[in-house]
Design a protein around this motif. Structure first.
Motif, PDB file in Angstrom:
ATOM      1  N   GLU A   1       9.503  -1.834   1.747  1.00 20.00           N
ATOM      2  CA  GLU A   1       9.247  -1.013   0.568  1.00 20.00           C
ATOM      3  C   GLU A   1       7.765  -0.668   0.422  1.00 20.00           C
ATOM      4  N   ASN A   2       6.917  -1.310   1.206  1.00 20.54           N
ATOM      5  CA  ASN A   2       5.485  -1.015   1.184  1.00 20.54           C
ATOM      6  C   ASN A   2       5.209   0.039   2.243  1.00 20.54           C
ATOM      7  N   CYS A   3       5.260   1.300   1.829  1.00 21.23           N
ATOM      8  CA  CYS A   3       5.147   2.411   2.771  1.00 21.23           C
ATOM      9  C   CYS A   3       4.093   3.411   2.288  1.00 21.23           C
ATOM     10  N   ALA A   4       3.538   4.165   3.219  1.00 24.08           N
ATOM     11  CA  ALA A   4       2.582   5.211   2.882  1.00 24.08           C
ATOM     12  C   ALA A   4       2.686   6.308   3.929  1.00 24.08           C
ATOM     13  N   LEU A   5       2.393   7.514   3.498  1.00 18.24           N
ATOM     14  CA  LEU A   5       2.424   8.646   4.413  1.00 18.24           C
ATOM     15  C   LEU A   5       1.182   8.619   5.288  1.00 18.24           C
TER      16      LEU A   5
END
Length: 609
Positions: free
Chosen positions: A354-358
């Motif tokens: 759930e710890n995501c970034a573009l």
């Protein structure tokens, strides 16, 4: 607070009529008969014109590779465009047996630019040919109305919208929904700015939607998220009268200079110390770096290099790359040495899905990018004169028209030079990092202007010079959040953009000791380019080895300082020696490595250029 007015920025205006008031909860239908195209930059209208020799495509999500052939989507599209069926005589491509129908170049990882052959015009048959299952949309390509140079400015359905300070996320999203706009995402490292998509609107009509949004109560400004292509320009070396591959370069390593940072190539770096190249009675034209090193008080700086491919593992750079502290409050998943904002993939932490970034934590060249560049690069070494002129007929024809007296060998060598220099130029970010902070551990290589400094790699350019305002907005905010001392942007010529301008102003307001540096531009114009033209940004022009303005550097209003930028139109030694990127093993797989230097490379692999 920084002054937001830009009275001295020279911007063209338009006589296009205003679009009128916006009705509540509905944007007016764009008038197809409205004369002209424009977008708003503060109170000014920036006029644009549509090009008929290019069109862009956006690929469907997840179809960057063809399911049928496994090839990248841009390559499959070029293959499809080269087939001869469905075209009447003289109206479309000549097919696989003739001149290629069009050249398709990837722009970043979602888009591609289709360049039509010189004899073709964009018509219904061409548009029908682009109707593919893996193509999400065709996109118009524009030019600034007052620009003599051919530009690549692509209009998508994306708009960057900035809200009045204090607007909550809930209120912003509610307002956007009222106007049939989908939120793609809030922009990272900035406040109150969203990347949105206009529904049921395509083509240049997006300009009108953006202009009208700027008049909505609660919205501070709105600007199309243009895709611009700003590739590295091949220097106009006098190759048509000389041998392009016989660049001036030393035959042996020079003696080591006894300074605070002695290195094997220091005597070739005239921009640091020009005494070797300009002995008395000539005046020095360098920045006296060797003397400045002696005055350093031991403090180190961190410089964010916002640019293209940055090979931070280069032997002369790897010890100078900044490591982002693991306890950073805004640490991105997998982040260690900077971030790639040109990448549109979602990166998630290994221990937390759930710890995501573009974006991508790696600013170096990827395997996919290597797969695109490698074939062209290798053909410049392996193909015969006849074969390379046939393979790149559009370039060969241009060379033949420019100098019909050249031999076939001279034409082929010129073409090889163009291919190699353009591919080398994809590593402009590596060049910039080398000029700034190179410092090889074994003293065998080049040294940067500030060899005690560290650099933070921040990538904003995709392949072929693809850049968006959204990527640059996030990159500037990211660099500031990493508490760097300097933001270096060796880029220019972008469209003036209110969202980007306000982000720069906000960052400087919040970080009064931060220095932001940008290129004055390489257009040889009176007046510096954007974003160097912004108040608070230090604009830098370029000088050559004898101390004069380079032939390409912009000048005049808004110029703050000049410094060595180099000229290679007469000899390679007039350039700035720095770190290159084509030494990466992937470029040389399957072919013999050259035994001598080529184009601007100082060594056979292009580790130094």
């Amino acid at each position: 607070m920084l002054q937001r007015l830009l009275p001295w920025v020279m911007l063209a205006t338009s006589s296009v009529l205003g679009l009128g008031a916006i009705p509540m909860a509905a944007l007016a239908e764009p008038d197809p008969d409205e004369s002209g195209l424009f977008y708003n930059f503060y109170s000014q209208q920036i006029p644009l014109v549509e090009r008929t020799d290019q069109i862009a495509v956006e690929f469907e999500t997840g179809t960057r590779f063809s399911s049928r052939t496994g090839e990248p989507a841009y390559r499959q599209l070029e293959r499809d465009l080269n087939t001869a069926d469905q075209f009447t005589e003289g109206s479309g491509p000549r097919g696989a047996t003739g001149t290629p129908a069009a050249t398709v170049k990837p722009l970043g990882d979602r888009y591609a630019l289709v360049e039509l052959p010189a004899t073709a015009t964009l018509d219904d048959q061409w548009l029908a040919r682009l109707d593919r299952a893996y193509v999400r949309a065709t996109l118009p390509v524009l030019n600034r109305a007052d620009s003599e140079a051919a530009e690549t400015i692509i209009v998508t359905s994306e708009i960057v919208v900035s809200f009045e300070p204090g607007t909550s996320d809930t209120a912003a999203r509610r307002l956007l929904r009222q106007y049939n706009l989908d939120v793609i995402r809030p922009l990272q490292f900035t406040e109150g700015r969203y990347l949105v998509r206009a529904n049921n609107v395509s083509g240049t009509a997006v300009l009108a939607v953006s202009n009208q949004l700027g008049q909505v109560s609660g919205i501070l400004s709105a600007t199309p998220n243009f895709i611009q292509s700003i590739p590295y320009d091949v220097a106009p070396l006098d190759l048509l009268n000389t041998d392009p591959l016989a660049a001036s370069r030393p035959t042996a390593l020079p003696a080591e200079d006894h300074t605070l940072f002695p290195n094997s190539f220091l005597t070739l770096q005239w921009h640091l110390n020009s005494r070797q190249q300009r002995p008395r009675p000539y005046s020095r034209t360098d920045i006296r770096a060797t003397e400045a090193w002696e005055q350093n008080q031991g403090e180190t700086a961190v410089v964010a290099v916002i640019d293209s491919l940055i090979q931070w593992d280069h032997p002369d750079l790897v010890d100078q790359v900044y490591t982002v502290p693991a306890d950073s409050e805004t640490l991105l998943p997998g982040e260690t040495h900077g971030w790639d904002f040109s990448n549109t993939d979602l990166t998630c932490a290994e221990d937390n899905s759930e710890n995501c970034a573009l974006g991508d934590p790696d600013t170096r060249i990827s395997e996919t990018e290597l797969d695109y560049l490698r074939p062209h690069f290798q053909k410049s070494f392996t193909l015969s004169d006849e074969a390379i002129l046939a393979e790149y007929r559009h370039l060969g024809d241009w060379i033949a028209r420019a100098r019909p007296n050249l031999t076939q060998r001279q034409q082929a060598d010129f073409l090889r030079y163009i291919i190699r220099v353009n591919i080398s130029g994809e590593f402009h970010g590596t060049w910039s990092a080398g000029v700034i902070a190179a410092n090889p551990a074994e003293r065998q290589g080049i040294v940067g202007v500030a060899p005690a400094a560290q650099f933070l790699p921040v990538r904003v350019f995709g392949l072929n010079g693809e850049i968006t305002s959204a990527a640059l907005i996030e990159a500037i905010g990211y660099a500031a959040a990493r508490d760097v001392d300097v933001i270096n942007m060796s880029l220019g010529g972008l469209l003036p953009d209110q969202e980007l301008s306000d982000q720069v102003f906000d960052v400087l307001d919040e970080n009064p000791d931060l220095v932001i540096v940008a290129s004055a531009g390489n257009a040889d114009l009176d007046g510096v380019s954007f974003p160097a033209a912004l108040p608070g940004v230090l604009s830098v022009g370029a000088t050559n080895m004898i101390g004069n303005r380079t032939y390409y550097s912009s000048y005049g209003a808004g110029l703050d300082v000049v410094a060595p930028g180099g000229e290679t139109n007469q000899q390679a030694a007039g350039g700035i020696l720095t770190a290159g990127g084509t030494w990466v093993d992937g470029f040389w797989e399957g072919i013999d490595r050259p035994q001598s230097a080529w184009s601007f490379a100082l060594d056979p692999l292009g580790q130094y250029v």
